[in-house]
Design a protein around this motif. Structure first.
Motif, mmCIF file in Angstrom:
data_model
loop_
_atom_site.group_PDB
_atom_site.id
_atom_site.type_symbol
_atom_site.label_atom_id
_atom_site.label_comp_id
_atom_site.label_asym_id
_atom_site.label_seq_id
_atom_site.Cartn_x
_atom_site.Cartn_y
_atom_site.Cartn_z
ATOM 1 N N HIS A 75 -2.870 -23.713 25.178
ATOM 2 C CA HIS A 75 -1.607 -23.066 25.519
ATOM 3 C C HIS A 75 -1.846 -21.639 25.992
ATOM 4 O O HIS A 75 -1.583 -21.307 27.125
ATOM 5 C CB HIS A 75 -0.641 -23.094 24.338
ATOM 6 C CG HIS A 75 0.697 -22.574 24.720
ATOM 7 N ND1 HIS A 75 1.055 -21.266 24.535
ATOM 8 C CD2 HIS A 75 1.744 -23.179 25.325
ATOM 9 C CE1 HIS A 75 2.285 -21.079 25.008
ATOM 10 N NE2 HIS A 75 2.721 -22.225 25.489
ATOM 11 N N GLU A 99 3.724 -35.551 16.225
ATOM 12 C CA GLU A 99 5.116 -35.303 16.623
ATOM 13 C C GLU A 99 5.553 -36.236 17.757
ATOM 14 O O GLU A 99 6.717 -36.649 17.821
ATOM 15 C CB GLU A 99 5.302 -33.837 17.044
ATOM 16 C CG GLU A 99 5.144 -32.828 15.896
ATOM 17 C CD GLU A 99 3.708 -32.329 15.706
ATOM 18 O OE1 GLU A 99 2.768 -32.931 16.289
ATOM 19 O OE2 GLU A 99 3.511 -31.335 14.977
ATOM 20 N N THR A 107 -8.411 -25.548 21.768
ATOM 21 C CA THR A 107 -8.646 -24.294 21.040
ATOM 22 C C THR A 107 -8.103 -24.327 19.614
ATOM 23 O O THR A 107 -8.256 -23.360 18.873
ATOM 24 C CB THR A 107 -7.995 -23.111 21.789
ATOM 25 O OG1 THR A 107 -6.583 -23.387 21.954
ATOM 26 C CG2 THR A 107 -8.619 -22.905 23.155
ATOM 27 N N GLY A 155 -4.003 -25.809 11.533
ATOM 28 C CA GLY A 155 -3.140 -24.902 12.287
ATOM 29 C C GLY A 155 -1.925 -24.501 11.434
ATOM 30 O O GLY A 155 -1.600 -25.155 10.447
ATOM 31 N N SER A 215 -7.264 -26.246 15.662
ATOM 32 C CA SER A 215 -8.075 -26.705 14.534
ATOM 33 C C SER A 215 -8.702 -28.079 14.825
ATOM 34 O O SER A 215 -9.915 -28.266 14.703
ATOM 35 C CB SER A 215 -7.180 -26.733 13.282
ATOM 36 O OG SER A 215 -7.687 -27.579 12.314
ATOM 37 N N ILE A 216 -7.887 -29.038 15.254
ATOM 38 C CA ILE A 216 -8.431 -30.361 15.590
ATOM 39 C C ILE A 216 -9.300 -30.273 16.847
ATOM 40 O O ILE A 216 -10.387 -30.860 16.908
ATOM 41 C CB ILE A 216 -7.287 -31.385 15.821
ATOM 42 C CG1 ILE A 216 -6.497 -31.627 14.530
ATOM 43 C CG2 ILE A 216 -7.819 -32.704 16.382
ATOM 44 C CD1 ILE A 216 -7.205 -32.416 13.472
HETATM 45 P P1 NAD Z 1 -3.366 -25.741 16.121
HETATM 46 O O1 NAD Z 1 -2.154 -24.875 16.100
HETATM 47 O O2 NAD Z 1 -4.587 -25.274 15.418
HETATM 48 O O3 NAD Z 1 -3.783 -26.033 17.640
HETATM 49 C C1 NAD Z 1 -2.849 -26.462 18.571
HETATM 50 C C2 NAD Z 1 -3.481 -26.599 19.950
HETATM 51 O O4 NAD Z 1 -2.438 -27.009 20.856
HETATM 52 C C3 NAD Z 1 -4.051 -25.305 20.526
HETATM 53 O O5 NAD Z 1 -5.162 -25.608 21.326
HETATM 54 C C4 NAD Z 1 -2.924 -24.792 21.413
HETATM 55 O O6 NAD Z 1 -3.388 -24.012 22.506
HETATM 56 C C5 NAD Z 1 -2.267 -26.058 21.904
HETATM 57 N N1 NAD Z 1 -0.834 -25.902 22.128
HETATM 58 C C6 NAD Z 1 0.062 -25.330 21.298
HETATM 59 N N2 NAD Z 1 1.307 -25.369 21.831
HETATM 60 C C7 NAD Z 1 1.191 -25.986 23.021
HETATM 61 C C8 NAD Z 1 2.115 -26.317 24.060
HETATM 62 N N3 NAD Z 1 3.418 -26.008 23.953
HETATM 63 N N4 NAD Z 1 1.647 -26.934 25.147
HETATM 64 C C9 NAD Z 1 0.344 -27.241 25.268
HETATM 65 N N5 NAD Z 1 -0.587 -26.958 24.325
HETATM 66 C C10 NAD Z 1 -0.166 -26.344 23.217
HETATM 67 O O7 NAD Z 1 -2.907 -27.161 15.584
HETATM 68 P P2 NAD Z 1 -3.773 -28.260 14.810
HETATM 69 O O8 NAD Z 1 -3.745 -27.978 13.364
HETATM 70 O O9 NAD Z 1 -5.074 -28.471 15.486
HETATM 71 O O10 NAD Z 1 -2.860 -29.554 14.992
HETATM 72 C C11 NAD Z 1 -2.792 -30.264 16.227
HETATM 73 C C12 NAD Z 1 -2.064 -31.594 16.004
HETATM 74 O O11 NAD Z 1 -2.850 -32.386 15.125
HETATM 75 C C13 NAD Z 1 -0.697 -31.438 15.328
HETATM 76 O O12 NAD Z 1 0.170 -32.384 15.834
HETATM 77 C C14 NAD Z 1 -0.989 -31.717 13.867
HETATM 78 O O13 NAD Z 1 0.122 -32.245 13.188
HETATM 79 C C15 NAD Z 1 -2.088 -32.764 13.992
HETATM 80 N N6 NAD Z 1 -2.983 -32.834 12.824
HETATM 81 C C16 NAD Z 1 -3.726 -31.747 12.496
HETATM 82 C C17 NAD Z 1 -4.573 -31.801 11.395
HETATM 83 C C18 NAD Z 1 -5.447 -30.633 11.028
HETATM 84 O O14 NAD Z 1 -6.270 -30.756 10.107
HETATM 85 N N7 NAD Z 1 -5.362 -29.496 11.689
HETATM 86 C C19 NAD Z 1 -4.633 -32.973 10.623
HETATM 87 C C20 NAD Z 1 -3.858 -34.066 10.999
HETATM 88 C C21 NAD Z 1 -3.046 -33.986 12.097
#
Ligand code: NAD
Ligand code: MG
Length: 386
Positions: free
Chosen positions: A39, A127, A13, A206, A15-16
């Motif tokens: 989550h 992370e 759900t 995110g 961003s990625i």
């Molecule tokens: P986000 O906050 O948009 O999404 C996080 C997702 O993880 C959601 O589906 C949420 O339900 C789930 N989640 C959150 N906490 C949780 C928990 N405690 N247990 C289980 N699931 C959980 O985050 P994002 O921006 O998509 O980033 C996700 C990962 O990708 C991060 O580690 C981020 O550093 C990395 N990343 C993101 C981008 C980007 O463009 N968004 C780019 C490079 C790396």
């Protein structure tokens, strides 16, 4: 033709996660959704499950689990709740690739169990490598599991290394946009608001990674991530600020030759590359036009002002559980900043204090990482409430 790769998408759900589903939708012959997890966003998870008809879904937070499971049960989709379920669901026989698109330390456990089950990983959840890169990469090589980077900089390095894996890397340059506060003084940083920090100039992401990008912690975490992904020493990793985010990173080989990977900033490309590796598959993403960017520019980072970058380098040099302390303190600091409980500079103060006060362990076990994470979170909360 090969049958589609069966994907477990952790954090579907986010961003990625949602962008990974766009990639999957564009290539139904190549990818099939086997597992979706989130989550707490149960409405979006339900919508996704109806559309992609996975074999199983996990909603970690059980608050709205019942509605979800009642509805999906009738469709023959297995549903689970809780952290344990998240770590178990990745072991399912049919899964070919686990995409770790969840945020924070929570990624460590399911990633370790996916590796133990022999599943290849497309890793967005940086992370996990920051915290326990030694154990994760050792477990992966013992199991013959590949970890494909999703982070755009690391995907760039990985793409530059195609056909070069036997050649020695002299160094790599990770590019950084500099975020919304590039060029700010400490005095200016002391006054920035949450709303300003949440506006990234080039990427929609995110909340946590957006704040990390504004504070340069994201680049610090990426330096540590790169060390483990590519087996480098800290001295071989440099950061260069490149505000246009067109060059995604650079490898410099022993002969001095440099290879860079470039393109418009769009995370779907590295997501797709990690999922389709070793193939490149068609995409309809907008193409780069040189005349839209007649000047690509570069600057030195400023770790004196953006102290999080320095703290990340320090913890990388220190090793042991220091990066785990850095990460946990940062997760708490970002959450407190997002709740307006501490200021922008207060984040670095909190992280620095945790790095000096939490017990250092030179050769941590997996258990030690969980204890360190917990102890750091408790200390950071306590310090912030004083
Ligand atoms: P986000 O906050 O948009 O999404 C996080 C997702 O993880 C959601 O589906 C949420 O339900 C789930 N989640 C959150 N906490 C949780 C928990 N405690 N247990 C289980 N699931 C959980 O985050 P994002 O921006 O998509 O980033 C996700 C990962 O990708 C991060 O580690 C981020 O550093 C990395 N990343 C993101 C981008 C980007 O463009 N968004 C780019 C490079 C790396
Ligand atoms: Mg990145």
């Amino acid at each position: 033709m090969d049958s589609p790769k069966k994907i477990a998408l952790l954090g579907s759900t986010g961003s990625i996660g949602t962008q990974a589903l766009e990639v999957i939708s564009a290539h139904p012959d190549k990818f099939q959704v086997e597992v979706l997890t989130a989550h707490s966003n149960h409405t979006l998870l339900l919508e996704q499950a109806r559309k992609y008809k996975p074999n199983a879904v996990v909603l970690v937070n059980d608050a709205h689990y019942k509605n979800l499971s009642d509805e999906l049960w009738n469709m023959g989709i297995k549903t689970y709740s809780g952290e344990e379920a998240l770590a178990q669901v990745v072991e399912m026989d049919d899964i070919d690739l686990v995409v770790t698109a969840l945020v924070g330390f929570a990624g460590l456990k399911p990633t370790m169990s996916a590796i133990a089950a022999g599943k290849n990983i497309a890793l967005a959840n940086k992370e996990t490598l920051v915290v326990a890169g030694d154990l994760v990469t050792k477990a992966a090589s013992a199991k013959g599991v590949n970890i494909y980077p999703v982070d755009s900089e690391h995907s760039a390095i990985f793409q530059c290394l195609a056909g070069e894996f036997h050649n020695k890397i002299e160094k790599i340059y990770l590019t950084a946009s500099g975020g919304p506060f590039r060029g700010f003084s400490s005095e200016q940083l002391g006054k920035v608001t949450r709303e300003q920090a949440l506006k990234h100039p080039n990427w929609e992401m995110g909340a946590k990674i957006t704040i990390d990008s504004a504070s340069m912690m994201n680049k610090g975490l990426e330096v540590i991530e790169a060390k483990w992904l590519f087996g480098l020493k800290a001295e071989q990793i440099d950061v260069i600020v490149h505000p246009q985010s067109i060059i995604h990173s650079i490898v410099q080989f022993e002969d001095g030759s440099m290879k860079a990977q470039m393109g418009l900033p769009d995370m779907k490309l590295p997501i797709q590359y990690a999922m389709a590796y070793p193939d490149r598959i068609h995409s309809a993403f907008p193409r780069f036009n040189f005349m839209d960017y007649p000047n690509l520019t570069f600057e030195q980072p400023d770790p004196k002002t953006f102290r999080n970058l320095q703290l990340a380098f320090d913890s990388l040099h220190k090793g042991g559980n220091a990066p785990c302390i850095l990460n946990a303190a940062n997760e708490v600091a970002v959450a407190l900043f997002l709740q307006d409980k501490i200021g922008f500079l207060g984040m670095s103060d909190l992280i620095e204090k945790c790095l000096t006060d939490v017990q250092f362990i030179e050769k941590p076990s997996l258990e030690d990482y969980f204890t360190t994470d917990q102890a750091t979170r408790e200390l950071a909360q306590e310090l912030a409430s004083k």
